[in-house]
Motif scaffolding. Structure first.
Motif, PDB file in Angstrom:
ATOM      1  N   ASP A  17       0.869  -1.108  -0.152  1.00 57.53           N
ATOM      2  CA  ASP A  17      -0.035  -0.024   0.010  1.00 57.53           C
ATOM      3  C   ASP A  17       0.905   1.104   0.132  1.00 57.53           C
ATOM      4  O   ASP A  17       0.501   2.337  -0.726  1.00 57.53           O
ATOM      5  N   LEU A  18       2.029   1.252   0.484  1.00 59.79           N
ATOM      6  CA  LEU A  18       2.890   2.287   0.723  1.00 59.79           C
ATOM      7  C   LEU A  18       3.514   2.649  -0.460  1.00 59.79           C
ATOM      8  O   LEU A  18       3.723   3.864  -1.043  1.00 59.79           O
ATOM      9  N   LEU A  19       3.897   1.642  -1.165  1.00 62.55           N
ATOM     10  CA  LEU A  19       4.551   1.569  -2.403  1.00 62.55           C
ATOM     11  C   LEU A  19       3.688   2.168  -3.547  1.00 62.55           C
ATOM     12  O   LEU A  19       3.982   2.775  -4.424  1.00 62.55           O
ATOM     13  N   ARG A  20       2.525   1.730  -3.525  1.00 61.72           N
ATOM     14  CA  ARG A  20       1.575   2.282  -4.420  1.00 61.72           C
ATOM     15  C   ARG A  20       1.098   3.478  -4.153  1.00 61.72           C
ATOM     16  O   ARG A  20       1.077   4.410  -4.900  1.00 61.72           O
ATOM     17  N   HIS A  21       1.305   3.945  -2.850  1.00 59.67           N
ATOM     18  CA  HIS A  21       1.217   5.355  -2.703  1.00 59.67           C
ATOM     19  C   HIS A  21       2.199   6.268  -3.326  1.00 59.67           C
ATOM     20  O   HIS A  21       2.247   7.339  -3.804  1.00 59.67           O
ATOM     21  N   VAL A  22       3.669   5.560  -3.287  1.00 62.75           N
ATOM     22  CA  VAL A  22       4.627   6.313  -3.792  1.00 62.75           C
ATOM     23  C   VAL A  22       4.799   6.437  -5.471  1.00 62.75           C
ATOM     24  O   VAL A  22       4.739   7.511  -5.998  1.00 62.75           O
ATOM     25  N   LEU A  23       4.107   5.266  -5.963  1.00 56.31           N
ATOM     26  CA  LEU A  23       3.830   5.398  -7.352  1.00 56.31           C
ATOM     27  C   LEU A  23       2.706   6.393  -7.732  1.00 56.31           C
ATOM     28  O   LEU A  23       2.741   6.927  -9.142  1.00 56.31           O
ATOM     29  N   SER A  24       1.712   6.765  -6.979  1.00 51.89           N
ATOM     30  CA  SER A  24       0.952   7.688  -7.466  1.00 51.89           C
ATOM     31  C   SER A  24       1.390   9.056  -7.554  1.00 51.89           C
ATOM     32  O   SER A  24       0.567   9.971  -8.186  1.00 51.89           O
ATOM     33  N   PHE A  25       2.687   9.448  -6.823  1.00 48.94           N
ATOM     34  CA  PHE A  25       3.055  10.718  -7.111  1.00 48.94           C
ATOM     35  C   PHE A  25       3.774  10.808  -8.345  1.00 48.94           C
ATOM     36  O   PHE A  25       4.481  12.115  -8.782  1.00 48.94           O
ATOM     37  N   LEU A  26       4.218   9.833  -9.078  1.00 43.14           N
ATOM     38  CA  LEU A  26       5.103   9.755 -10.317  1.00 43.14           C
ATOM     39  C   LEU A  26       4.327  10.178 -11.521  1.00 43.14           C
ATOM     40  O   LEU A  26       3.053   9.475 -11.590  1.00 43.14           O
ATOM     41  N   PRO A  27       4.970  10.862 -12.620  1.00 44.59           N
ATOM     42  CA  PRO A  27       4.325  10.890 -13.594  1.00 44.59           C
ATOM     43  C   PRO A  27       4.325   9.513 -14.507  1.00 44.59           C
ATOM     44  O   PRO A  27       4.842   8.226 -13.937  1.00 44.59           O
ATOM     45  N   ASN A  28       3.008   9.285 -15.296  1.00 45.57           N
ATOM     46  CA  ASN A  28       3.061   7.858 -15.508  1.00 45.57           C
ATOM     47  C   ASN A  28       4.107   7.198 -16.329  1.00 45.57           C
ATOM     48  O   ASN A  28       4.337   5.985 -16.261  1.00 45.57           O
ATOM     49  N   ASP A  29       4.955   8.092 -17.376  1.00 41.69           N
ATOM     50  CA  ASP A  29       5.838   7.383 -17.754  1.00 41.69           C
ATOM     51  C   ASP A  29       6.999   7.008 -16.760  1.00 41.69           C
ATOM     52  O   ASP A  29       7.854   6.225 -17.074  1.00 41.69           O
ATOM     53  N   ASP A  30       7.284   7.812 -15.675  1.00 35.68           N
ATOM     54  CA  ASP A  30       8.202   7.681 -14.712  1.00 35.68           C
ATOM     55  C   ASP A  30       7.734   6.357 -13.833  1.00 35.68           C
ATOM     56  O   ASP A  30       8.593   5.369 -13.482  1.00 35.68           O
ATOM     57  N   ALA A  31       6.555   6.157 -13.678  1.00 34.51           N
ATOM     58  CA  ALA A  31       5.893   5.150 -12.840  1.00 34.51           C
ATOM     59  C   ALA A  31       6.343   3.856 -13.761  1.00 34.51           C
ATOM     60  O   ALA A  31       6.542   2.578 -13.081  1.00 34.51           O
ATOM     61  N   LEU A  32       5.964   3.888 -15.083  1.00 33.75           N
ATOM     62  CA  LEU A  32       6.060   3.084 -16.040  1.00 33.75           C
ATOM     63  C   LEU A  32       7.747   2.270 -15.681  1.00 33.75           C
ATOM     64  O   LEU A  32       7.649   0.936 -15.900  1.00 33.75           O
ATOM     65  N   GLN A  33       8.605   2.997 -15.654  1.00 31.07           N
ATOM     66  CA  GLN A  33       9.774   2.641 -15.739  1.00 31.07           C
ATOM     67  C   GLN A  33      10.236   1.807 -14.528  1.00 31.07           C
ATOM     68  O   GLN A  33      11.319   1.259 -14.324  1.00 31.07           O
ATOM     69  N   THR A  34       9.418   1.774 -13.453  1.00 32.67           N
ATOM     70  CA  THR A  34       9.702   1.136 -12.257  1.00 32.67           C
ATOM     71  C   THR A  34       9.762  -0.408 -12.420  1.00 32.67           C
ATOM     72  O   THR A  34      10.025  -1.267 -11.638  1.00 32.67           O
ATOM     73  N   CYS A  35       8.915  -0.671 -13.499  1.00 37.06           N
ATOM     74  CA  CYS A  35       8.613  -2.043 -14.005  1.00 37.06           C
ATOM     75  C   CYS A  35      10.176  -2.865 -14.078  1.00 37.06           C
ATOM     76  O   CYS A  35      10.223  -4.044 -13.997  1.00 37.06           O
ATOM     77  N   VAL A  36      11.221  -1.946 -14.300  1.00 37.26           N
ATOM     78  CA  VAL A  36      12.486  -2.764 -14.692  1.00 37.26           C
ATOM     79  C   VAL A  36      13.072  -3.113 -13.302  1.00 37.26           C
ATOM     80  O   VAL A  36      14.010  -3.783 -13.651  1.00 37.26           O
TER      81      VAL A  36
END
Length: 420
Positions: A17-36
């Motif tokens: 839940d905390l990591l999802r909260h962190v992701l919510s603050f990132l622009p979508n293209d930056d959030a997408l890069q966390t997949c790596v």
């Protein structure tokens, strides 16, 4: 976000839940890069229920559009059909197929709220096919071109909120059996060749404001509670002669459906009504000649499009009206008596009218005439508030947020004034 020197993931002890909260603050293209990073981040990103694809960085429009299309294709490829609650998208014109592709993808993900914004002026993204979704509840279009059957929402059975802003609308109708609230604002453009129809029998709130072209026709709306209609610059329903016997065949008045009226006969169930218009617009005055009865109306706001005979007609046909607000700007030009003087002076009682708010630049002969009419129908001076107010009578509203305040230079603060 790389692993530490010991090879351990510094985020491994943090809850999802905390990591999802962190992701919510990132622009979508930056959030997408966390997949790596690892499979956990990829799974978290895939399960995100909100996507926002609008760019506000310093890239050129061409760079933005290419980036937009790349991300859309990558998202569709990696994310799958995980459910979405909200999706907001903005395109930049050079990749016209990307925005409809993302919209279609969002619908397959059972999105509940969809916001579509096009920045491709003057050639906005076009939609000409109906939206199909059993989950879509809120839909907003901004700066898009809607044509064909794109506004037929018969296949969206739970759609409740529809907002159209700065859109070019060339569809024959807006159709929805489930729609509750409809906003058409921000200078939308309607056709000049025909009137579009609004068929939304469950509508409870309507805002139709600042459009160009012919005024839409309204279908039966038995549950409508509140309505704001503004007939302003760009509306083609005006007559330079201000008469139904106009011989100018190019005049917009010839498109008026004289047999049934256009608006007011469909607004008779509302409890709260605001009617704003420039004086040259004839629809309200001509609709009133057909005698609509406002049996549920409790609050009413009018700017200075009406004549004394129009006001009398409205008061006679609003038996439970409680609050009346009149915005009187250019009374000398806009409040000339028309019709039978006997009809104006014939007494009747507004038994429920307890509050009358008059906002005007000054108390002149026209304002005194209105006070006389109110007195004739049993509304005495102690129920009437008159204020010298700086306002734009074409923008003021209790129901909608004003776009701007137009205060005349050199004015004093708004204050009550007396009647001499």
């Amino acid at each position: 976000m790389a692993a530490d020197i010991g090879g351990d993931d510094p985020f491994r002890l943090l809850p999802d839940d905390l990591l999802r909260h962190v992701l919510s603050f990132l622009p979508n293209d930056d959030a997408l890069q966390t997949c790596v990073l690892d499979t956990r981040w990829r799974d978290l990103w895939r399960r995100a229920t909100s996507l926002d694809f609008t760019f506000y960085d310093g890239r050129s429009d061409i760079e933005k559009s290419r980036r937009f299309k790349q991300i859309v294709k990558l998202i569709i490829c990696l994310r799958g059909n995980s459910p979405l609650v909200k999706c907001e998208m903005g395109s930049f014109g050079h990749e016209e197929d990307a925005e409809p592709l993302l919209a279609e993808y969002a619908l397959t993900c059972q999105v509940e709220e969809l916001i579509v914004i096009s920045s491709n002026y003057p050639n906005p993204t076009r939609y000409d096919a109906p939206f199909i979704s059993r989950h879509l509840k809120i839909l907003e279009f901004c700066n898009v071109y809607l044509q064909g059957c794109s506004l037929d929402f018969s296949s969206c059975p739970v759609l409740e909120d529809l907002a159209l802003e700065h859109c070019c609308i060339h569809a024959p109708s807006i159709v929805s059996k489930s729609l509750k609230r409809l906003w058409i604002t921000g200078v939308c453009t309607f056709p000049l060749q025909f009137r579009i129809s609004i068929v939304a029998p469950d509508l409870i709130s309507l805002q139709l404001d600042r459009f160009s072209g012919l005024t839409p026709s309204l279908g039966h709306m038995p549950f409508l509670v509140s309505a704001y209609v503004g007939l302003l610059y760009g509306c083609q329903d005006f007559c330079t002669r201000k008469e139904q016997s106009c011989r100018d065949h190019e005049c917009g008045c010839h498109a008026y459906p004289a047999d049934q009226g256009l608006l007011l006969n469909r607004l008779t169930n509302v409890a709260s009504l605001e009617l704003i218009a420039m004086h040259k617009m004839f629809i309200y005055r001509w609709d009133l000649e057909r005698g609509p009865i406002f049996g549920k109306l409790k609050t009413l706001l009018l700017n200075d499009w009406f004549t004394p005979i129009d006001l009398v007609c409205i008061l006679r046909h609003s038996p439970i009206l409680e609050v009346l607000t009149l915005l009187l700007d250019k009374t000398k030009n806009h409040l000339r008596a028309t019709g039978s003087q006997k009809s104006i002076e014939q007494p009747f009682v507004c038994a429920h009218l307890k509050v009358v708010n008059i906002q005007c630049i000054k108390v002149d002969e026209a304002v005194r005439k209105i006070l006389k009419i109110l007195n004739t129908c049993g509304v005495f001076r102690d129920r009437i508030s008159i204020k010298d107010t700086c306002f734009d009578s074409l923008s003021f509203s209790f129901q909608k947020h004003p776009h701007y305040t137009n205060c005349r230079s050199g004015c004093s603060s708004c204050h009550p004034i007396g009647v001499s």
